[in-house]
Scaffold this motif. Structure first.
Motif, PDB file in Angstrom:
ATOM      1  N   VAL A   1     -10.166  15.149  -4.406  1.00  0.00           N
ATOM      2  CA  VAL A   1     -11.585  15.248  -4.644  1.00  0.00           C
ATOM      3  C   VAL A   1     -11.840  15.624  -6.091  1.00  0.00           C
ATOM      4  N   GLY A   2     -11.019  16.503  -6.621  1.00  0.00           N
ATOM      5  CA  GLY A   2     -11.187  16.890  -8.020  1.00  0.00           C
ATOM      6  C   GLY A   2     -11.001  15.719  -8.961  1.00  0.00           C
ATOM      7  N   ALA A   3     -10.022  14.869  -8.680  1.00  0.00           N
ATOM      8  CA  ALA A   3      -9.784  13.687  -9.510  1.00  0.00           C
ATOM      9  C   ALA A   3     -10.938  12.693  -9.376  1.00  0.00           C
ATOM     10  N   ALA A   4     -11.463  12.536  -8.170  1.00  0.00           N
ATOM     11  CA  ALA A   4     -12.600  11.625  -7.964  1.00  0.00           C
ATOM     12  C   ALA A   4     -13.823  12.135  -8.721  1.00  0.00           C
ATOM     13  N   ASP A   5     -14.018  13.456  -8.729  1.00  0.00           N
ATOM     14  CA  ASP A   5     -15.121  14.055  -9.478  1.00  0.00           C
ATOM     15  C   ASP A   5     -14.936  13.814 -10.974  1.00  0.00           C
ATOM     16  N   GLY A   6     -13.725  13.972 -11.463  1.00  0.00           N
ATOM     17  CA  GLY A   6     -13.447  13.699 -12.872  1.00  0.00           C
ATOM     18  C   GLY A   6     -13.703  12.243 -13.230  1.00  0.00           C
ATOM     19  N   TYR A   7     -13.332  11.340 -12.336  1.00  0.00           N
ATOM     20  CA  TYR A   7     -13.577   9.912 -12.543  1.00  0.00           C
ATOM     21  C   TYR A   7     -15.071   9.643 -12.685  1.00  0.00           C
ATOM     22  N   VAL A   8     -15.872  10.277 -11.812  1.00  0.00           N
ATOM     23  CA  VAL A   8     -17.324  10.100 -11.863  1.00  0.00           C
ATOM     24  C   VAL A   8     -17.866  10.577 -13.202  1.00  0.00           C
ATOM     25  N   ARG A   9     -17.415  11.728 -13.637  1.00  0.00           N
ATOM     26  CA  ARG A   9     -17.941  12.313 -14.877  1.00  0.00           C
ATOM     27  C   ARG A   9     -17.567  11.502 -16.109  1.00  0.00           C
ATOM     28  N   VAL A  10     -16.404  10.843 -16.087  1.00  0.00           N
ATOM     29  CA  VAL A  10     -15.975  10.046 -17.234  1.00  0.00           C
ATOM     30  C   VAL A  10     -16.606   8.664 -17.230  1.00  0.00           C
ATOM     31  N   THR A  11     -16.642   8.014 -16.053  1.00  0.00           N
ATOM     32  CA  THR A  11     -17.097   6.616 -15.994  1.00  0.00           C
ATOM     33  C   THR A  11     -18.550   6.455 -15.557  1.00  0.00           C
ATOM     34  N   GLY A  12     -19.082   7.449 -14.843  1.00  0.00           N
ATOM     35  CA  GLY A  12     -20.438   7.310 -14.307  1.00  0.00           C
ATOM     36  C   GLY A  12     -20.490   6.486 -13.029  1.00  0.00           C
ATOM     37  N   ARG A  13     -19.339   6.048 -12.541  1.00  0.00           N
ATOM     38  CA  ARG A  13     -19.282   5.263 -11.305  1.00  0.00           C
ATOM     39  C   ARG A  13     -18.895   6.179 -10.145  1.00  0.00           C
ATOM     40  N   PRO A  14     -19.286   5.849  -8.915  1.00  0.00           N
ATOM     41  CA  PRO A  14     -18.940   6.696  -7.769  1.00  0.00           C
ATOM     42  C   PRO A  14     -17.429   6.853  -7.602  1.00  0.00           C
ATOM     43  N   GLY A  15     -17.022   8.053  -7.209  1.00  0.00           N
ATOM     44  CA  GLY A  15     -15.610   8.338  -6.977  1.00  0.00           C
ATOM     45  C   GLY A  15     -15.277   8.268  -5.501  1.00  0.00           C
ATOM     46  N   VAL A  16     -14.030   7.968  -5.194  1.00  0.00           N
ATOM     47  CA  VAL A  16     -13.571   7.862  -3.809  1.00  0.00           C
ATOM     48  C   VAL A  16     -12.338   8.749  -3.640  1.00  0.00           C
ATOM     49  N   SER A  17     -12.306   9.497  -2.531  1.00  0.00           N
ATOM     50  CA  SER A  17     -11.167  10.361  -2.248  1.00  0.00           C
ATOM     51  C   SER A  17     -10.772  10.202  -0.783  1.00  0.00           C
ATOM     52  N   LEU A  18      -9.473  10.171  -0.536  1.00  0.00           N
ATOM     53  CA  LEU A  18      -8.928  10.073   0.814  1.00  0.00           C
ATOM     54  C   LEU A  18      -8.143  11.347   1.079  1.00  0.00           C
ATOM     55  N   VAL A  19      -8.457  12.030   2.170  1.00  0.00           N
ATOM     56  CA  VAL A  19      -7.805  13.292   2.515  1.00  0.00           C
ATOM     57  C   VAL A  19      -7.134  13.124   3.873  1.00  0.00           C
ATOM     58  N   THR A  20      -5.890  13.595   3.979  1.00  0.00           N
ATOM     59  CA  THR A  20      -5.191  13.536   5.248  1.00  0.00           C
ATOM     60  C   THR A  20      -5.527  14.752   6.087  1.00  0.00           C
ATOM     61  N   TRP A  21      -5.128  14.735   7.349  1.00  0.00           N
ATOM     62  CA  TRP A  21      -5.415  15.818   8.277  1.00  0.00           C
ATOM     63  C   TRP A  21      -4.630  17.065   7.901  1.00  0.00           C
ATOM     64  N   GLY A  22      -5.043  18.171   8.443  1.00  0.00           N
ATOM     65  CA  GLY A  22      -4.324  19.431   8.262  1.00  0.00           C
ATOM     66  C   GLY A  22      -4.866  20.245   7.110  1.00  0.00           C
ATOM     67  N   PRO A  23      -4.001  21.004   6.451  1.00  0.00           N
ATOM     68  CA  PRO A  23      -4.437  21.887   5.381  1.00  0.00           C
ATOM     69  C   PRO A  23      -5.134  21.168   4.232  1.00  0.00           C
ATOM     70  N   ALA A  24      -4.825  19.894   4.018  1.00  0.00           N
ATOM     71  CA  ALA A  24      -5.467  19.153   2.933  1.00  0.00           C
ATOM     72  C   ALA A  24      -6.981  19.106   3.092  1.00  0.00           C
ATOM     73  N   VAL A  25      -7.448  19.081   4.326  1.00  0.00           N
ATOM     74  CA  VAL A  25      -8.895  19.041   4.566  1.00  0.00           C
ATOM     75  C   VAL A  25      -9.549  20.327   4.070  1.00  0.00           C
ATOM     76  N   THR A  26      -8.945  21.461   4.365  1.00  0.00           N
ATOM     77  CA  THR A  26      -9.539  22.722   3.921  1.00  0.00           C
ATOM     78  C   THR A  26      -9.418  22.897   2.412  1.00  0.00           C
ATOM     79  N   ASN A  27      -8.425  22.297   1.793  1.00  0.00           N
ATOM     80  CA  ASN A  27      -8.273  22.399   0.340  1.00  0.00           C
ATOM     81  C   ASN A  27      -9.336  21.613  -0.418  1.00  0.00           C
ATOM     82  N   THR A  28     -10.038  20.734   0.244  1.00  0.00           N
ATOM     83  CA  THR A  28     -11.060  19.937  -0.437  1.00  0.00           C
ATOM     84  C   THR A  28     -12.387  20.677  -0.596  1.00  0.00           C
TER      85      THR A  28
END
Length: 70
Positions: A1-28
């Motif tokens: 999610v952080g990388a997708a946010d950075g992509y948005v801020r640099v390019t102005g285009r919507p960012g996309v993030s894929l998160v797997t199940w488990g602890p990764a969900v809470t880390n987002t």
């Protein structure tokens, strides 16, 4: 999610993030909150599998559906 946010801020285009199940969900949560406060347009997809190996059961987390729009 952080990388997708950075992509948005640099390019102005919507960012996309894929998160797997488990602890990764809470880390987002922190990165998603930061992106929403910045007004970054993001698409977040959380993938939850139905096939769990016994060693993975201790990490299993079924998150509630989350939809946030800014």
């Amino acid at each position: 999610v952080g990388a997708a946010d950075g992509y948005v801020r640099v390019t102005g285009r919507p960012g996309v993030s894929l998160v797997t199940w488990g602890p990764a969900v809470t880390n987002t949560v922190t990165a998603l909150t930061t992106a929403l406060r910045a007004g970054s347009p993001l698409v977040l997809d959380c993938v939850i599998t139905q096939e769990l190996m016994p060693s993975q059961l201790r990490q299993h987390l079924t998150p509630p559906p989350v939809v946030a729009m800014s």
